[in-house]
Design a protein around this motif. Structure first.
Motif, PDB file in Angstrom:
ATOM      1  N   GLU A 123       0.839  -1.202   0.074  1.00  0.00           N
ATOM      2  CA  GLU A 123      -0.137  -0.109  -0.054  1.00  0.00           C
ATOM      3  C   GLU A 123       0.966   1.159  -0.034  1.00  0.00           C
ATOM      4  N   PRO A 124       0.470   2.261  -0.681  1.00  0.00           N
ATOM      5  CA  PRO A 124       1.395   3.372  -1.038  1.00  0.00           C
ATOM      6  C   PRO A 124       1.298   4.138   0.399  1.00  0.00           C
ATOM      7  N   ASP A 125       2.568   4.432   1.251  1.00  0.00           N
ATOM      8  CA  ASP A 125       2.519   5.162   2.266  1.00  0.00           C
ATOM      9  C   ASP A 125       3.105   6.638   1.888  1.00  0.00           C
ATOM     10  N   GLU A 126       3.216   7.518   3.055  1.00  0.00           N
ATOM     11  CA  GLU A 126       3.649   8.629   2.795  1.00  0.00           C
ATOM     12  C   GLU A 126       4.923   8.854   2.119  1.00  0.00           C
ATOM     13  N   ARG A 127       6.181   8.013   2.440  1.00  0.00           N
ATOM     14  CA  ARG A 127       7.290   8.199   1.470  1.00  0.00           C
ATOM     15  C   ARG A 127       7.199   7.664   0.198  1.00  0.00           C
ATOM     16  N   THR A 128       6.308   6.735  -0.119  1.00  0.00           N
ATOM     17  CA  THR A 128       6.002   6.411  -1.344  1.00  0.00           C
ATOM     18  C   THR A 128       5.328   7.495  -2.394  1.00  0.00           C
ATOM     19  N   LEU A 129       4.308   8.258  -1.623  1.00  0.00           N
ATOM     20  CA  LEU A 129       3.629   9.228  -2.278  1.00  0.00           C
ATOM     21  C   LEU A 129       4.546  10.461  -2.411  1.00  0.00           C
ATOM     22  N   ARG A 130       5.716  10.728  -1.534  1.00  0.00           N
ATOM     23  CA  ARG A 130       6.465  11.937  -1.728  1.00  0.00           C
ATOM     24  C   ARG A 130       7.341  11.191  -2.971  1.00  0.00           C
ATOM     25  N   ALA A 131       7.783  10.117  -2.940  1.00  0.00           N
ATOM     26  CA  ALA A 131       8.537   9.731  -4.067  1.00  0.00           C
ATOM     27  C   ALA A 131       7.934   9.824  -5.493  1.00  0.00           C
ATOM     28  N   ILE A 132       6.404   9.543  -5.491  1.00  0.00           N
ATOM     29  CA  ILE A 132       5.698   9.824  -6.908  1.00  0.00           C
ATOM     30  C   ILE A 132       5.718  11.272  -7.244  1.00  0.00           C
ATOM     31  N   THR A 133       5.731  11.915  -6.206  1.00  0.00           N
ATOM     32  CA  THR A 133       5.603  13.615  -6.545  1.00  0.00           C
ATOM     33  C   THR A 133       6.703  14.086  -6.782  1.00  0.00           C
ATOM     34  N   GLY A 134       8.029  13.441  -6.273  1.00  0.00           N
ATOM     35  CA  GLY A 134       9.196  13.880  -6.494  1.00  0.00           C
ATOM     36  C   GLY A 134      10.200  13.439  -7.732  1.00  0.00           C
ATOM     37  N   CYS A 135       9.390  12.615  -8.585  1.00  0.00           N
ATOM     38  CA  CYS A 135      10.047  12.174  -9.610  1.00  0.00           C
ATOM     39  C   CYS A 135      10.000  13.505 -10.675  1.00  0.00           C
ATOM     40  N   PRO A 136      11.221  13.676 -11.157  1.00  0.00           N
ATOM     41  CA  PRO A 136      11.504  14.769 -11.948  1.00  0.00           C
ATOM     42  C   PRO A 136      10.997  14.893 -13.205  1.00  0.00           C
ATOM     43  N   MET A 137      10.448  13.651 -13.758  1.00  0.00           N
ATOM     44  CA  MET A 137       9.856  13.405 -15.083  1.00  0.00           C
ATOM     45  C   MET A 137       8.541  12.881 -15.132  1.00  0.00           C
ATOM     46  N   ALA A 138       7.961  13.085 -13.826  1.00  0.00           N
ATOM     47  CA  ALA A 138       6.677  12.711 -13.544  1.00  0.00           C
ATOM     48  C   ALA A 138       6.368  11.205 -14.171  1.00  0.00           C
ATOM     49  N   ALA A 139       7.289  10.120 -13.998  1.00  0.00           N
ATOM     50  CA  ALA A 139       7.243   9.062 -14.853  1.00  0.00           C
ATOM     51  C   ALA A 139       6.559   7.902 -13.760  1.00  0.00           C
ATOM     52  N   ILE A 140       6.227   8.343 -12.755  1.00  0.00           N
ATOM     53  CA  ILE A 140       5.251   7.521 -11.612  1.00  0.00           C
ATOM     54  C   ILE A 140       3.921   7.982 -11.487  1.00  0.00           C
ATOM     55  N   ALA A 141       2.860   7.012 -11.422  1.00  0.00           N
ATOM     56  CA  ALA A 141       1.536   7.462 -11.158  1.00  0.00           C
ATOM     57  C   ALA A 141       1.150   6.548 -10.244  1.00  0.00           C
TER      58      ALA A 141
END
Length: 211
Positions: free
Chosen positions: A42-60
């Motif tokens: 399950e996506p936790d806070e750290r994972t959500l931060r990683a999704i939003t932190g991707c410089p190429m917005a490659a994660i959704a």
């Protein structure tokens, strides 16, 4: 409802930002391209931060058939610091989730009277009615409809428990209690992992646009 993390490896440039922010979820191959560890969970806070932190917005994040982009998740922590009434209501919901989980655990452990779980579930849904009308204004309507369908399953289970136990089926209420607990667990999980963070992200973006 299935929640998935997706990576567009054609967009990934191998920055390693996701691995730095959420090493429990992401890793890189020999070409430095990101991939998900199995199972990502399950996506936790750290994972959500990683999704939003991707410089190429490659994660959704994909919820059912709806894809939630990094932009839609961005700044949800900022939203938590808002004094908007929605934040207070989400805080109340989190406390309510805790009480519901305790009641659900008691039923699962002892197989006893589900009345406390039923009362808490009814109160939770009643309080949420106002919240959902506000959240609808902040996130994709299709996503809200998916959660509304989830709520309807809870209502159906509550209705079944409110009916007299049919003759010849003495375990019907026991099964209805199990169905209610399962529907509540899914409802709570999806609210905490997806709907509330998205609403807070949208709230943060709205406040930022006013500055």
């Amino acid at each position: 409802m299935k929640v998935e993390i997706t990576i567009d490896r054609e967009r990934c440039i191998g920055s390693g930002q996701c691995v730095h922010l959420a090493p429990q979820t992401f890793d890189q191959d020999d070409r430095a391209l990101a991939f998900l560890k199995a199972p990502p969970g399950e996506p936790d806070e750290r994972t959500l931060r990683a999704i939003t932190g991707c410089p190429m917005a490659a994660i959704a994040l994909k919820v059912g058939d709806t894809t939630v982009s990094a932009d839609e998740l961005r700044n949800w922590v900022t939203g938590l610091r808002s004094d908007d009434p929605l934040v207070e209501l989400i805080g109340w919901s989190s406390e309510s989730h805790h009480e519901l989980r305790e009641a659900m655990a008691a039923v699962a452990t002892t197989g006893g009277d589900p009345s406390t779980m039923v009362e808490l579930a009814q109160a939770h849904l009643a309080e949420e009615d106002g919240a959902y009308s506000t959240i609808t204004e902040l996130v994709d309507a299709a996503l809200v409809e998916a959660f509304e369908a989830d709520r309807r399953q809870i209502v159906q289970a509550l209705d079944a428990l409110g009916q007299p136990e049919p003759e010849g089926d003495p375990k019907r209420h026991d099964r209805s209690a199990i169905e209610l607990a399962a529907a509540l667990e899914e409802h709570i999980r999806l609210e905490e992992a997806v709907l509330f963070p998205l609403a807070l992200a949208a709230l943060a973006d709205r406040e930022a646009s006013r500055c």
